[in-house]
Design a protein around this motif. Sequence first.
Motif, short mmCIF file in Angstrom:
data_model
loop_
_atom_site.label_atom_id
_atom_site.label_comp_id
_atom_site.label_asym_id
_atom_site.label_seq_id
_atom_site.Cartn_x
_atom_site.Cartn_y
_atom_site.Cartn_z
N SER B 41 0.38 2.94 -3.10
CA SER B 41 1.10 1.97 -2.11
C SER B 41 2.33 1.97 -2.90
N GLN B 85 -0.74 -0.97 4.83
CA GLN B 85 -2.38 -1.13 4.31
C GLN B 85 -2.88 -2.11 5.51
N ASP B 162 0.41 3.36 5.16
CA ASP B 162 -0.21 2.78 3.70
C ASP B 162 -1.72 3.27 4.04
N GLU B 163 -2.60 4.11 4.02
CA GLU B 163 -3.97 3.87 4.24
C GLU B 163 -3.96 3.57 5.96
MG LIG Z 1 -2.91 1.61 -1.90
#
Ligand SMILES: [Mg+2]
Lengths: 265, 244
Positions: B41, B85, B162-163
């Motif tokens: 991140s 995320q 992010d993910e």
């Molecule tokens: Mg992260």
Amino acid sequence: MAATLIGNYVESKMLRFKELVLTMQEFFYFALRSFATLPKAKRYWRDVLDQALICGVESIPIVLVSSISIGALMSMEVGNLLEEFGAKTMLGRSTSNAVLRELGPLLMGLMLSARYGSRNGAELGAMQISEQIDALRAFGTDPIAKLVMPRLLAALIMFVPLIALSDFAGLQTGALVAQFYHKLDPGIFWNSIYPRLLPKDFVVSFLKAPVFAIIITLVSSFNGFSARGGTAGVGRSTIKGIVASSGLVLVANFYVSKLVLDIMH
Amino acid sequence: MIELRNVTLRYGEKVILDKISLTVQDNTIKAILGPSGVGKSTIIKLMLGLIKPNSGQVFVDGVDITPLKEADLYPIRRKMGIVFQGNALFDSMTISQNMSFFLRENLRLPDEEINRRVVEQIRFAGLEGYEDQLPESLSGGMKKRVAIGRALIFNPKMILFDEPTAGLDPVSSRKILNLIASLKKSNDLGAVFVTHIIDDVFAIADEVAVLYQSKIIFDGPTAQLHDSQHPFIKSILSDKILEL
Ligand SMILES: [Mg+2]
Ligand SMILES: Nc1ncnc2c1ncn2[C@@H]1O[C@H](COP(=O)(O)OP(=O)(O)O)[C@@H](O)[C@H]1O
């Protein structure tokens, strides 16, 4: 051995001190930026209005509770004391000092710090850890202008009428307690206040409004913005914000009084 | 094009990224693979200029963004969309307000044009009928699609994820990955996505960089990952698990 222990101790203290200085520096910039974004109030007037409702209208009950209790308490206790000296006719004057200048604003400041400060801290902290504040920056919105400035402006505007309400409710309660508990004629109560009310009483009272507004909003918002480490982190930063702003309210309450009374005596 | 050059980032005494270099070409899907807490991140935030490196440079389309002030970063960030995320949707705003908010903030467009773009993004995200709902009432996959719609609102060239599949069920994950791949095909959109799930990398990434203990230990076409001799990469290829 002992030397290294002491060395480590001093070093860790120095580190803490350095951290504190850095945090204060950060806070100072944060405060500057919050004031610098005040001209954007027109753009975010809806947020200002929302916050004015939250910190103004919705705080009325808690302000009433604190001012009524101070007014009643002071009138009752001071009345008992004055009775011993046969000076009960001075009750209004004695109560009004505490209600207008000292305890009234102080208790209101502490209550608002708990109410408005905790709300800001928790809300902004939750926005920080869920990356909503990063999202604002990533898409080109200044989070201080959008989130902090409206809270600051709303508090600056609304704390003034709240103080007025607190003054009025506190004195009114004092008069009622004087009438029904001390059997003092309300006319005597008010008459001992009015002729002796000085501009400095109001300056002290109303100067505390913006001072508290700035302390409570900026400290709680700053701590919200600094939240790290999940939901527990929001809890920690909110508590830090309330402790710090309550402490500063206590200190500022004293110094505003001292300053104004020194200048205007 | 985004380039990190010799970037070092520390939090306090802890070195998170140690002189890493990384390039993301336009119209490429680049994965950054690494275990949790390694600094994935952080890399995304560096690319957007949300945080500054302790040393090294970050280039976006050839411009070094590290010395830039916040106000000068805004136009550069608009070249990249970001999907956080946890989506980072504004929970007090409805779906269409979430989509329109930044348009209203940044561009002086007439209301009809804003509405047109929002309707377009809502349709793209397949969320017709949910315009006036709050994010909390949506499923994980739907929220992710709102976040992707929001990331596309300025027509960026590149989108950072992010993910994107963390916390989603396998079907929703699949849909989101397909969406990322189709954005590249239909809109010429490049993507950086960070993940700790190796299957996601093989599913859509053209290139992959592996981040491990503050260093990039592999950077190249996804297919070549199998040739790497690095013990960490070998172990993740055999276990397919990155939880350490
Ligand atoms: Mg992260
Ligand atoms: N603001 C911060 N202050 C201190 N440490 C941080 C901060 N943000 C992240 N970290 C630490 O940096 C490391 C990398 O974080 P992150 O980039 O979020 O990892 P990842 O996304 O790969 O899980 C973690 O160990 C995290 O605890």
